[in-house]
Design an enzyme around this catalytic site. Structure first.
Site, short mmCIF file in Angstrom:
data_model
loop_
_atom_site.label_atom_id
_atom_site.label_comp_id
_atom_site.label_asym_id
_atom_site.label_seq_id
_atom_site.Cartn_x
_atom_site.Cartn_y
_atom_site.Cartn_z
N ASP A 1 -5.75 1.70 -4.06
CA ASP A 1 -6.99 1.41 -3.35
C ASP A 1 -7.42 2.60 -2.48
OD1 ASP A 1 -5.04 1.16 -1.40
OD2 ASP A 1 -5.80 -0.73 -0.58
N ASP B 1 -0.87 1.22 -4.75
CA ASP B 1 -1.69 0.13 -5.29
C ASP B 1 -3.10 0.58 -5.62
OD1 ASP B 1 -2.31 0.31 -2.51
OD2 ASP B 1 -3.17 -1.70 -2.56
N ASP C 1 -2.74 6.10 -3.96
CA ASP C 1 -1.55 5.50 -3.37
C ASP C 1 -0.98 4.45 -4.32
OD1 ASP C 1 -3.43 3.49 -3.04
OD2 ASP C 1 -2.87 3.03 -0.99
N SER D 1 0.83 -1.20 0.00
CA SER D 1 0.00 0.00 0.00
C SER D 1 0.87 1.26 0.00
CB SER D 1 -0.95 -0.03 1.19
OG SER D 1 -1.92 0.98 1.11
#
Length: 577
Positions: free
Chosen positions: A304, A302, A300, A146
């Site tokens: 999500d 990734d 961010d 993340s």
């Protein structure tokens, strides 16, 4: 010491050709650091397994990844031939070794005769969640840490519904992982043979296009798209899918922050690739001022989580909190769907227990239920599946204060791609009506009261830090305060014991949620605060919330409560440790 035995076993098994052997040899010269690398195994938290990369059982490396892969494959195989054929979808982000970890995961899984669907290049987390459902896979894995610093990596495991595993399912998988043991021997898997047998399958654009098509289902005002946007992927996975999404939504006036457009595992232009932090928007703000943008969006690594900045009454860019973004989205959904006659009577809003209560007030006004759940989007996804089966409720919106949102449930994890497009629609519609998102947010506060929230963290690293976090939780649990700065505590909810205690009546009641190491204190003035260890980082997290007739009143009360709680932590716990 046991950790030394484990470390020496690693050193003996690693071949001289393995670069990790030299790294481990050097590491063993520092007992304190070596102990932290080997004193325990990486554990599943709210977002799966996440940790610093390097040698050791408490680090993420090719061998800890292989161990998870083998355990997962054995679990899938135990479910029968159908599950093995449906297989596991795998994706990865832009971090160091993410591609290598994903390929290793795919090799080990397919080597166990379980089909592995591996994306042909990096993809965001929501694409992985979507792929699991689209391909009807039995499970999924996302290699990501993340928004953690560059030295971190990790992985999340998904079930067949496209959601991260809830605690019960995770426990089952963990048992298989623990039984798989630590295999440090170099693998001899023939990937070309696995590919020819249809066990190792590459996936790509077809899944992307199916996802983009589904995105059209969340649109409400499809013809309104006049808004100036600046977008940054913060060196992560979102550039390509976000460009495709903006085009499909008809947003023609979008500027991309070029310096942050390409994947970069070092996140070289930001201190932290976290869209919750103002520093991550520094370049986006420069772009926004140059082109006169109305909306800044940042994902961010990734993709999500989504950060949003809008212009305030002084025409300065203001970064919205995660709670404010959720408030704006729900307000728009309620108003627009109600006006269009598309708001089901059994609609439900889902949020976490640490997220703002203003959305509950907004939902109640429209006779819609709000469900409060534990921190972690997997609990929201689990509840979506439950209602999908029972038909008791129709999912409207789910969010958590840490910048995670879901509007269309064709994905079962927080999705910054769909949310960014939807925020673009909201901004365009309000612009057409002569308003801004910031103005609408102030109107919401005028109607419901000024809700103010804050999240703070204390970082406590290593074995000693973990012990200090335990001391903090034990102190507040076993020696609970009766008041915070002369504001009496009315009720405490201990999610570990599953009990709620009313301080006024003394009555105890059960909490109808899974057990978790979380404490929530409700104060007599309507404010509350929550304490919990982070499930993915070496941090103890504190959440504070209050409501006032004015923004200043809410802010002052919030500061009084947070200062008092943190002062107790520092003087009565940490300084005495």
């Amino acid at each position: 010491m046991q950790w030394k035995t484990i470390a020496q076993n690693w050193l003996n098994q690693l071949t001289n050709e393995d670069p990790m052997k030299n790294e481990l040899t050097e590491l063993l010269r520092n007992d304190q650091l070596a102990e932290d690398c080997f004193y325990k195994d990486l554990e599943f938290g709210t977002g799966g397994i996440r940790g610093v990369m390097g040698p050791g059982t408490n680090r993420l490396n090719i061998y800890t990844v292989r161990k998870v892969a083998l355990g997962l494959a054995q679990y899938v195989a135990e479910q029968g031939e159908s599950a093995m054929k449906r297989g596991v979808a795998i994706s990865y982000d832009s971090r160091h070794l993410s591609e290598e970890f994903a390929f290793e995961m795919a090799k080990v899984i397919s080597g166990q005769r379980v089909t592995a669907y591996l994306f042909d290049a990096l993809r965001p987390t929501p694409l992985l969640s979507f792929a699991v459902r689209h391909l009807q896979a039995f499970a999924g894995v996302m290699i990501t840490a993340s928004h953690n610093p560059p030295e971190y990596n990790g992985l999340k495991v998904y079930g067949e519904d496209g959601a991260q595993l809830p605690p019960e399912a995770a426990d089952v998988i963990i048992n298989y992982i623990e039984k798989s043991g630590s295999n440090l021997i170099q693998d001899t898997i023939n990937t070309e043979q696995l590919q020819s047998q249809g066990l190792l399958v590459s996936i790509g654009d077809a899944v992307d296009q199916a996802y983009i098509k589904e995105l059209q289902t969340i649109r409400i005002n499809k013809e309104v798209n006049d808004v100036s946007i600046v977008f940054t992927a913060l060196h992560g996975t979102a550039s390509k899918p976000m460009q495709q999404t903006f085009e499909s939504f008809g947003f023609a006036n979008v500027q991309y922050v070029k310096e942050q457009e390409q994947p970069d595992p070092n996140f070289s232009t930001v201190k932290s690739p976290n869209p919750e932090e103002t520093g991550a928007f520094e370049l986006a703000i420069q772009y926004g001022e140059k082109v006169g943008a109305e909306l800044l969006l940042a994902t961010d690594p990734d993709a999500d989580r989504l950060g949003v900045a809008v212009r305030d009454e002084q025409q300065q860019f203001k970064l919205l909190t995660g709670n404010q973004i959720g408030t704006v989205i729900l307000n728009y959904l309620l108003e627009e769907k109600l006006n269009a006659g598309e708001l089901p009577r059994n609609s439900v809003v889902m949020k976490t227990i640490v997220s703002t209560d203003i959305v509950s007030a907004m939902a109640t006004k429209h006779d819609i239920e709000t469900v409060n759940l534990l921190t972690g989007f997997k609990f929201i996804a689990e509840k979506i599946l439950e209602y999908e089966k029972s038909k008791e409720h129709s999912f409207l919106f789910g969010f958590e204060e840490s910048y995670g949102y879901l509007i269309g449930d064709f994905v079962r994890d927080k999705d910054a791609i769909q949310t960014a497009a939807f925020i673009g629609e909201i901004a365009a519609v309000y612009k057409a009506r002569g308003k801004t998102i910031y103005q609408v947010l102030q109107e919401i506060y005028e109607e419901y009261g000024f809700y103010k929230e804050q999240t703070l963290s204390i970082t406590l690293e290593g074995k000693g830090g973990a012990e200090q976090i335990t001391q903090i939780m034990d102190s507040f649990r076993n020696n609970a305060p009766s008041a915070i700065h002369d504001i009496n505590i009315q009720r405490v909810e201990d999610y570990n014991s599953g009990k709620s205690i009313d301080y006024i009546t003394g009555m105890k009641s059960s909490i109808q949620l899974p057990t978790s190491n979380v404490l929530k204190y409700h104060l007599e003035n309507g404010a509350w605060f929550v304490i919990r260890p982070s499930g993915t980082e070496p941090k103890c997290k504190f959440y504070f919330a209050t409501r006032g007739q004015t923004e200043q009143e809410a802010a002052e009360t919030l500061k009084i409560i947070s200062d008092s709680v943190l002062n107790r932590v520092q003087t009565e716990i940490l300084e005495k440790a």
